[in-house]
Scaffold this active site. Sequence first.
Site, mmCIF file in Angstrom:
data_model
loop_
_atom_site.group_PDB
_atom_site.id
_atom_site.type_symbol
_atom_site.label_atom_id
_atom_site.label_comp_id
_atom_site.label_asym_id
_atom_site.label_seq_id
_atom_site.Cartn_x
_atom_site.Cartn_y
_atom_site.Cartn_z
ATOM 1 N N ASP A 43 -12.381 -8.758 4.755
ATOM 2 C CA ASP A 43 -13.648 -8.758 4.127
ATOM 3 C C ASP A 43 -14.507 -10.020 4.026
ATOM 4 O O ASP A 43 -15.612 -10.219 4.206
ATOM 5 C CB ASP A 43 -13.511 -8.196 2.594
ATOM 6 C CG ASP A 43 -13.972 -6.689 2.597
ATOM 7 O OD1 ASP A 43 -13.714 -5.769 3.427
ATOM 8 O OD2 ASP A 43 -14.550 -6.291 1.377
ATOM 9 N N ASP B 278 -6.497 -6.708 4.064
ATOM 10 C CA ASP B 278 -7.580 -6.147 3.587
ATOM 11 C C ASP B 278 -8.597 -7.104 2.844
ATOM 12 O O ASP B 278 -9.744 -7.110 3.080
ATOM 13 C CB ASP B 278 -7.174 -5.062 2.536
ATOM 14 C CG ASP B 278 -8.210 -4.525 1.590
ATOM 15 O OD1 ASP B 278 -9.095 -3.686 2.263
ATOM 16 O OD2 ASP B 278 -8.063 -4.484 0.386
ATOM 17 N N LYS C 35 2.652 -15.286 2.881
ATOM 18 C CA LYS C 35 2.919 -16.058 1.549
ATOM 19 C C LYS C 35 4.597 -16.402 1.502
ATOM 20 O O LYS C 35 5.194 -16.268 0.508
ATOM 21 C CB LYS C 35 2.311 -15.424 0.437
ATOM 22 C CG LYS C 35 2.318 -16.079 -0.767
ATOM 23 C CD LYS C 35 1.333 -17.144 -0.977
ATOM 24 C CE LYS C 35 1.382 -18.015 -2.268
ATOM 25 N NZ LYS C 35 0.321 -19.235 -2.284
ATOM 26 N N TYR D 239 0.868 -1.053 -0.106
ATOM 27 C CA TYR D 239 0.078 -0.060 0.059
ATOM 28 C C TYR D 239 0.795 1.315 0.064
ATOM 29 O O TYR D 239 0.465 2.335 -0.531
ATOM 30 C CB TYR D 239 -1.091 -0.023 1.363
ATOM 31 C CG TYR D 239 -2.170 -0.496 1.034
ATOM 32 C CD1 TYR D 239 -2.503 -2.071 0.923
ATOM 33 C CD2 TYR D 239 -3.304 0.036 1.246
ATOM 34 C CE1 TYR D 239 -3.561 -2.378 0.868
ATOM 35 C CE2 TYR D 239 -4.623 -0.569 1.162
ATOM 36 C CZ TYR D 239 -4.586 -1.761 0.876
ATOM 37 O OH TYR D 239 -6.025 -2.219 0.880
ATOM 38 N N ASP E 226 -3.562 -18.218 0.836
ATOM 39 C CA ASP E 226 -4.394 -18.890 0.179
ATOM 40 C C ASP E 226 -5.126 -19.943 0.944
ATOM 41 O O ASP E 226 -6.385 -20.147 1.235
ATOM 42 C CB ASP E 226 -3.888 -19.536 -1.207
ATOM 43 C CG ASP E 226 -2.536 -20.502 -0.971
ATOM 44 O OD1 ASP E 226 -1.831 -20.243 0.293
ATOM 45 O OD2 ASP E 226 -2.115 -21.078 -1.811
HETATM 46 C C1 IPM Z 1 -10.440 -0.850 4.181
HETATM 47 C C2 IPM Z 1 -10.798 -0.281 2.472
HETATM 48 C C3 IPM Z 1 -9.611 0.481 2.334
HETATM 49 C C4 IPM Z 1 -8.271 -0.331 2.338
HETATM 50 C C5 IPM Z 1 -9.615 1.358 1.026
HETATM 51 C C6 IPM Z 1 -10.913 2.101 0.939
HETATM 52 C C7 IPM Z 1 -8.269 2.333 0.755
HETATM 53 O O1 IPM Z 1 -11.025 -1.352 1.742
HETATM 54 O O2 IPM Z 1 -10.400 -0.195 4.894
HETATM 55 O O3 IPM Z 1 -10.514 -2.078 3.978
HETATM 56 O O4 IPM Z 1 -7.913 -1.013 1.006
HETATM 57 O O5 IPM Z 1 -7.734 -0.126 3.381
HETATM 58 MG MG MG Z 2 -11.096 -3.210 2.449
#
Ligand code: IPM
Ligand code: MG
Length: 355
Positions: free
Chosen positions: A250, A246, A190, A135, A222
């Site tokens: 999710d 990230d 990884k 990032y 993975d």
């Molecule tokens: C998160 C989001 C952010 C990230 C984006 C919006 C930059 O997806 O907070 O997980 O990738 O960290």
């Molecule tokens: Mg995110």
Amino acid sequence: MKIAVLPGDGIGPEIIAEALKVLRALGEAFEFEMAPVGGAGYDACGHPLPETTLRLAEAAEAVLFGSVGDWKYDTLPRELRPEQALLGLRKSLGLFANLRPAILYPELAGASTLRAEVVAGLDLLFVRELTGDIYFGTPRGRRVVKEGPFAGSAEAFDTMRYSEPEIRRIAHVAFQAARGRQHKLTSVDKANVLETSQFWRETVGAVGAEYPDVTLEHLYVDNAAMQLVRNPKQFDVLVTGNMFGDILSDEASMLTGSIGMLPSASLDAAHKGLYEPSHGSAPDIAGRGIANPLATILSAAMMLRYSFERAEQAARIENAVKKVLAKGLRTADIYENGSERVGTGAMGDAVVAAL
Ligand code: IPM
Ligand code: MG
């Protein structure tokens, strides 16, 4: 207690309004100062993270953040996109430790897309490193390929990097979190392919020597992605780099079936923090009063716990949320037959009443 309030875009302003309602109901000495961020910052000042907003966030003891992003900013250059506000705040404030719990509330067991026995009682915590990795790695950019079969073509590149102190400090946060829970930590990498991951694995392992009471395991990313849907209850705390965290956080949030319920905290070394719901700005439902404010309300509870050492007040909010769920109140995203469908404001009111 000085709190910078940054509602942002989409449903951000609506859900933040409910969190403020709940915080005000506690009767504590909060000082709220509002500022635009994300697309709202761009509209007001020509930048997603206006200078005045950054100064306000720096001066505050905690930041309560709504969400950023809207389709109408999709055509802006990357450095002006709403997401840059979040990345800028994380980097400028040194918020390296991102805590993302994924808890399945028993009342919402039916909301998951996984079978109830796979997710019932799920309670895991992602500790995601937030200010390093690909990032923020340099160099990055575009250039022309010099050699090989693609010589003469354009290419783009980002750099994945981690320094030892960056890995050590997030490892300490994760081990300490595991100590306060089930004493199990899974480190995700990884290491079979990446140098940064091999270094990550060695460094987390070395920090682990200081926590003999915590069981440490290492998992390739993975495999971790697979295990999360196969048997998520095997996990207690997971620690990851920025990029893997990230993606996997999710995935983990969706195990609960209700991303509208999940809060998050991003902390610096001194427990200053930015608190935001795990979900995004949901521009498709913005302004309709149907968004679920509970993730933001629970983020405010995390703020009380981590930045203000008000664990009791945090627990009061969390219990109030549980009460409201037990009563059968549901926003559209968690609605099931037989429950009572309520809007954003009514949900916030119900939490205040339960308090
Ligand atoms: C998160 C989001 C952010 C990230 C984006 C919006 C930059 O997806 O907070 O997980 O990738 O960290
Ligand atoms: Mg995110």
